[in-house]
Design an enzyme around this catalytic site. Sequence first.
Site, short mmCIF file in Angstrom:
data_model
loop_
_atom_site.label_atom_id
_atom_site.label_comp_id
_atom_site.label_asym_id
_atom_site.label_seq_id
_atom_site.Cartn_x
_atom_site.Cartn_y
_atom_site.Cartn_z
CE1 TYR A 164 -19.23 -17.26 22.53
CE2 TYR A 164 -19.70 -19.58 22.72
CZ TYR A 164 -19.36 -18.49 21.96
OH TYR A 164 -19.15 -18.65 20.61
CB SER B 192 -24.31 -16.90 12.51
OG SER B 192 -24.12 -16.29 13.76
CG LEU C 212 -30.98 -20.63 11.42
CD1 LEU C 212 -32.03 -20.88 12.49
CD2 LEU C 212 -31.51 -20.99 10.04
N GLY D 272 -30.49 -15.56 13.50
CA GLY D 272 -31.95 -15.59 13.57
C GLY D 272 -32.64 -14.85 12.45
CG LEU E 96 -31.14 -16.87 6.77
CD1 LEU E 96 -29.98 -17.84 6.62
CD2 LEU E 96 -31.87 -16.70 5.43
N GLY F 66 -36.94 -15.50 9.64
CA GLY F 66 -38.05 -14.70 9.12
C GLY F 66 -38.77 -13.90 10.18
CE LYS F 67 -35.35 -14.32 15.86
NZ LYS F 67 -35.04 -15.11 17.08
#
Length: 352
Positions: A53, A235, A237, A240, A242, A244-245
């Site tokens: 990372y 993950s 979401l 990201g 999920l 909704g963006k």
Amino acid sequence: MKRVKLGGSDVEVSEICLGTMTFGNQTAEVDGHAQMDRALNAGITFLDTAEMYPVNPVRRETIGLTETIVGNWLARGGNRDRVEVATKITGPSQMVRDGVPYDGAIVAKAIDASLTRLQTDRIDLYQMHWPVRGSYAFRQNWTYDPSKQSKQQTLDHMADVLGALSDARKAGKIRAVGLSNESAWGLARWCDVADRTGGPRMVSIQNEYSLLYRLYDTDLAEVAVNEDVTLLSYSPLAAGLLSGKYSGGAMPDGSRAAVDKATGGQGNLGGRKTPQAVAATEAYHKLAAEHGWDAIHMAIAWQLTRPFKVVPIIGATRMDQLDHLIAGLGKPLPDDLRKAVDRLHKQYPLPY
């Protein structure tokens, strides 16, 4: 916040984990430190990082930077004794060790290097980021081909690595060990080899898991339950999606998809952003609204209803995103909403 133990180990952690993979790229060091402060104040004591990372993108020149940022925060007065730290050794990658697969000797050196960057004398959970024999993770399940694998070579490799992990644990450098992006067969064999050799047993497996990605639900869940292994779900979401963006074709500035596209990628969240996944996301948002829930909060709370041990890993590039995630923690998901989620899953199975 509720505390749980990882698998059959004595490593106790918060039931929610903070991921750090953007620290050093999308998230500056000062902001990463602020996120860890905020998470700790909310009762999140479990931090997850990795030697490779930050990501988005992975670059040779930034390998290890996230561990360094986390280490600088740990070095501040009293922080180390208030948290549990997990990190990982990278699987075969041209970005790390020029693609050389890890073995026992490399694991031993990598542990020492991570300890130095983290500025600590111990790692609470040390994980293999992905198997050296290959993995169907990272959307590779569509083309996965295990036909060239050698069972004996894999078992010998596991015994060698477990020997190094056993030595590290005896030396007090690591407390427990885990896997990441592993299969049911792989998890079972790691447990078998540990039992045969007296090496440390795997207590966790960090695999992708969300409302949109539920490959874990069957064979892996069965192995984990029977072998007492905790899922660390990354993950939750769907990178990201999920949130909704991205609905309506939106591509917000600074978002993961936008950053990927700006650096030469397709901007599809590593293969997650498909028409089916966008449609499923919209359906889950509608379901959440019908039940008076925030969709992001529903996605995290749902994970804690699963019939196996799971610790969701939440992550954010900005503090307002983390604050939104934290605001929904501790709110149990009603049974009728859980059942509705399962019904919706059958309408949108594996959308990416």
